[in-house]
Design a protein around this motif. Structure first.
Motif, PDB file in Angstrom:
ATOM      1  N   ALA A 100       0.858  -1.181   0.000  1.00 21.46           N
ATOM      2  CA  ALA A 100       0.000   0.000   0.000  1.00 21.46           C
ATOM      3  C   ALA A 100       0.899   1.237   0.000  1.00 21.46           C
ATOM      4  CB  ALA A 100      -0.883  -0.003   1.230  1.00 21.46           C
ATOM      5  N   HIS A 101       0.569   2.214  -0.805  1.00 19.60           N
ATOM      6  CA  HIS A 101       1.308   3.475  -0.850  1.00 19.60           C
ATOM      7  C   HIS A 101       0.381   4.494  -0.232  1.00 19.60           C
ATOM      8  CE1 HIS A 101       4.582   5.856  -2.775  1.00 19.60           C
ATOM      9  NE2 HIS A 101       3.706   6.819  -2.623  1.00 19.60           N
ATOM     10  N   HIS A 102       0.894   5.307   0.714  1.00 16.63           N
ATOM     11  CA  HIS A 102      -0.062   6.048   1.521  1.00 16.63           C
ATOM     12  C   HIS A 102      -0.667   7.273   0.883  1.00 16.63           C
ATOM     13  CE1 HIS A 102       0.090   3.065   4.473  1.00 16.63           C
ATOM     14  NE2 HIS A 102       1.401   3.080   4.393  1.00 16.63           N
ATOM     15  N   ASP A 103       0.116   7.921   0.031  1.00 19.23           N
ATOM     16  CA  ASP A 103      -0.520   9.051  -0.635  1.00 19.23           C
ATOM     17  C   ASP A 103      -0.579   8.786  -2.130  1.00 19.23           C
ATOM     18  OD1 ASP A 103       2.164  10.525   1.002  1.00 19.23           O
ATOM     19  OD2 ASP A 103       2.331   9.472  -0.921  1.00 19.23           O
ATOM     20  N   LEU A 104      -1.567   9.355  -2.757  1.00 23.30           N
ATOM     21  CA  LEU A 104      -1.779   9.071  -4.170  1.00 23.30           C
ATOM     22  C   LEU A 104      -1.271  10.209  -5.032  1.00 23.30           C
ATOM     23  CD1 LEU A 104      -5.305   7.458  -4.172  1.00 23.30           C
ATOM     24  CD2 LEU A 104      -3.057   6.385  -4.161  1.00 23.30           C
ATOM     25  N   ASP A 105      -0.435   9.877  -6.021  1.00 26.48           N
ATOM     26  CA  ASP A 105       0.030  10.868  -6.981  1.00 26.48           C
ATOM     27  C   ASP A 105      -0.689  10.636  -8.283  1.00 26.48           C
ATOM     28  OD1 ASP A 105       1.887  11.906  -5.163  1.00 26.48           O
ATOM     29  OD2 ASP A 105       3.361  10.383  -5.709  1.00 26.48           O
ATOM     30  N   LEU A 106      -1.225  11.733  -8.836  1.00 24.49           N
ATOM     31  CA  LEU A 106      -1.906  11.646 -10.126  1.00 24.49           C
ATOM     32  C   LEU A 106      -1.320  12.681 -11.065  1.00 24.49           C
ATOM     33  CD1 LEU A 106      -4.816  11.361  -7.954  1.00 24.49           C
ATOM     34  CD2 LEU A 106      -5.046   9.995 -10.018  1.00 24.49           C
TER      35      LEU A 106
HETATM   36 MG    MG Z   1       5.594  10.156  -3.260  1.00 23.17          MG
END
Ligand code: MG
Ligand code: ATP
Length: 482
Positions: free
Chosen positions: A58-64
Motif C-alpha cells: 500500500a502506498h499512503h498518498d496518491l500521486d496523479l
Molecule cells: Mg511520493
C-alpha cells in the motif's frame, strides 16, 4: 541476500497485485477519473502508487498526473474533495484530501533542467508519455489511466520491476545531467525496494558523482534520510560508497575503510559500522514509536568516524584510537551542519557518538551510584538510544565475550532502573504542604505539624497522589481521632 539472487516476480503476480490495489482505491479513483474525462481531460495514477501497487504494497498518498491546468484541476475537484490546497502552483501541483486519502494532482510536465542551476525549469507538457519520459526510473515511470485502468508503460517498467532492477527511461547520463539528485535517488530506491541498480546506471553514477555538488544540501539531506530510514540501508550505503557519491556527501563513511595493516590486527571499521547499524535497527522496538528512527541509525553510522584521525600504532604492535569519541562527535556536528540538519538532531546524534564508549569503563560493575547517575544525566533524553547504540556496538564473533558484554549491560540498565525508582520515591512529597496543614488545623509551628506531615506522606505512599479535598478530609479525620 542480494537482489540479483532473488527469483523474478511473475507478471501474473504483478497483475493480480495491481488489480487488488485498484479495487481497493475504486471508491476514490473511479469518481475522480469520471470528473476529469467528462470535462475532456486525461488523468492517471502515476509513479510511487503504481510501482507499489505492483509490488503488493500500500502506498499512503496518491500521486496523479493530468492534462488539466492547475486552475481547472481546482475547479474539477471542488465539491468532491474534503479540502484543497496549493502545493506549488508554479510546479503545477494541487493537493487535496478525500476521507483518509492525501491526493496530489500535477499537470503534465515536460521538464527541462538547466544543467548548472539548482532549480528545475518547469514547462507544462501535453502528453502522458512525455510526462513519464522525465521521471527518474522506469519503475517510477508507469501510469494507470482513469477511469479506464489502462496501464501505460512506455519504458519497460513492469519488466524491470519483475527483475527488481533500476534503470532510467533514457540514457542515465542524460538523466543525471538533467538532475544529479537522481543518483542519490537510485541508491535510496535500492535501499527501500531491495532492487539492484543496473550496471549502466552505476557506471554513469561513478563517472558523474561530482555533479551531485550542484544540488542543494537540503535535497541531498532528504534523500540521505530516506535511504538511512529504508528497510535495507546497507544496500544503499554500499552503492553511495562504491560509486564515489559518499565521498561527496558523507566522506566520513568511505574513510572508515581503513587500510588493513599486514597483521590484520584490527577490524575493518567500515564493515563493523554497517553491522552496528543493522544491530541497532534490530533494537528499534525499544523506542516508544518503534522504528525507523533516523537519530539512532545515523549515530550508529557515525559512532566511529573519529577512528581514522586518531589511529596510532604502538611499538608493541597494538593500535589505539584515543579520544575517537570526542573527535567523532566533532566531525559529526560539522557534517550534519553542512547537511542543514536541525540543531536538535545534531545535538542528539553528536551526544550519542560522544558517549558511545563511556560504558566500557564500567568493567564488571565497579561504577559507583554517582557514576551511574552521571551516565543517565549526560545521556539526557538520548538514554534509550544510548542503550541501543552501546549494545549494537558489539560485533565480536566470540560468543562468550558478546554474552558477557550483554549481561554487563543488562546489569547497568538494572542499576539505572533501581536508582531512578529510589530517586523518584525520595522526591515524593505529601499532597498538602506545612502552611496548608497549619491553616487547616488552626495550629502554629511545632511537633503536631511534623506528625501531620508524616501522616500525609504515609497516605501518599500507600494510595498514590490524592486530590486536595480528599487529602484535607483525611487530615481532618486523623486530627479529630487523636
Ligand atoms: Mg511520493
Ligand atoms: P515516496 O513518496 O515513497 O518517497 P515516490 O516514488 O512517490 O516514493 P517521490 O519522491 O514522492 O517518490 O516522487 C514521486 C514521483 O515523481 C516518482 O515516482 C518519480 O516518478 C517522480 N520524481 C520525483 N523526483 C524526481 C526526480 N528528481 N527526477 C525525476 N523524477 C522524479
Amino acid at each position: 541476500m542480494s537482489p540479483d539472487e532473488l527469483e523474478p516476480i511473475s507478471l501474473a503476480q504483478v497483475q493480480r497485485s495491481v488489480a487488488d490495489e485498484l479495487d481497493r482505491l475504486a471508491p476514490l479513483i473511479d469518481e475522480l477519473g469520471r470528473r476529469f474525462t467528462d470535462a475532456g481531460h486525461e488523468i492517471a495514477l502515476v509513479g510511487g502508487p503504481v510501482r507499489d501497487a505492483m509490488l503488493g504494497r500500500a502506498h499512503h498518498d496518491l500521486d496523479l498526473t493530468t492534462s488539466a491546468r492547475p486552475e481547472e484541476t481546482e475547479r474539477l475537484i471542488a465539491g468532491w474533495a474534503d479540502a484543497v490546497w496549493d502545493m506549488g502552483r508554479a510546479f503545477g501541483t494541487i493537493g487535496c484530501r478525500k476521507g483518509e486519502w492525501q491526493v496530489e494532482i500535477t499537470t503534465y510536465r515536460s521538464e527541462v533542467y538547466d544543467a548548472d542551476s539548482r532549480k528545475p525549469d518547469v514547462d507544462f507538457g501535453v502528453s502522458l508519455v512525455g510526462d513519464l519520459r522525465r521521471r527518474d526510473f522506469t519503475v517510477n515511470a508507469m501510469a494507470v489511466r482513469l477511469p479506464s485502468r489502462e496501464l501505460v508503460d512506455p519504458y519497460g517498467g513492469v519488466l524491470d520491476l519483475a527483475h527488481r532492477r533500476l534503470r532510467t527511461p533514457g540514457t542515465p547520463e542524460d538523466s543525471f545531467s538533467d538532475d544529479p539528485l537522481r543518483m542519490m535517488r537510485a541508491a535510496r530506491f535500492a535501499a527501500q525496494l531491495g532492487f539492484a541498480v543496473d550496471d549502466d546506471v552505476l557506471a554513469a553514477m561513478r563517472a558523474m558523482a561530482e555533479r551531485i555538488e550542484i544540488i542543494s544540501a537540503e535535497r541531498v539531506r532528504d534523500e540521505l534520510v530516506k535511504l538511512i530510514c529504508a528497510i535495507h540501508p546497507r544496500i544503499g550505503l554500499r552503492i553511495l560508497v562504491e560509486t564515489g557519491l559518499a565521498e561527496r556527501v558523507l566522506p566520513e563513511l568511505p574513510a572508515l575503510a581503513l587500510e588493513r595493516d599486514e597483521h590484520h590486527r584490527h577490524k575493518d571499521v567500515y564493515e563493523h559500522t554497517l553491522t552496528v547499524l543493522e544491530q541497532s535497527i534490530d533494537l528499534e522496538h525499544r523506542l516508544p514509536g518503534g522504528g525507523p528512527d533516523f537519530v539512532s541509525r545515523f549515530a550508529a553510522l557515525m559512532h566511529d568516524v573519529g577512528k581514522p584521525r586518531t589511529r596510532r600504532f604502538l611499538d608493541d604492535g597494538t593500535v589505539t584510537f584515543h579520544h575517537h569519541d570526542v573527535v567523532g562527535a566533532k566531525l559529526t556536528r560539522k557534517r550534519m551542519k553542512q547537511l542543514r540538519f536541525s540543531n536538535d538532531e545534531i545535538e542528539a546524534v553528536a551526544s550519542l557518538v560522544e558517549l558511545h564508549l563511556r560504558f566500557h569503563g564500567y568493567g564488571t560493575g565497579e561504577w559507583t551510584d554517582s557514576a551511574v547517575r552521571r551516565y543517565v544525566r549526560d545521556a539526557g533524553d538520548q538514554l534509550e538510544r544510548l542503550h541501543m547504540l552501546t549494545r549494537a556496538d558489539c560485533t565480536t564473533r566470540n560468543k562468550r565475550k558478546a554474552e558477557r558484554l550483554r549481561r554487563t549491560y543488562d546489569d547497568l540498565e538494572a542499576r539505572i532502573a533501581v536508582l531512578s525508582e529510589q530517586e523518584e520515591l525520595a522526591s515524593i512529597r505529601p499532597d498538602l504542604d506545612g502552611n496548608r496543614i497549619m491553616e487547616l488545623l488552626g495550629i502554629g509551628p511545632g511537633r503536631d505539624v511534623g506528625q501531620a506531615y508524616q501522616f500525609l506522606l504515609e497516605l501518599r505512599m500507600d494510595h498514590g497522589p490524592q486530590d486536595p479535598e480528599a487529602a484535607e478530609a483525611a487530615l481532618l479525620a486523623w486530627w479529630a481521632a487523636r
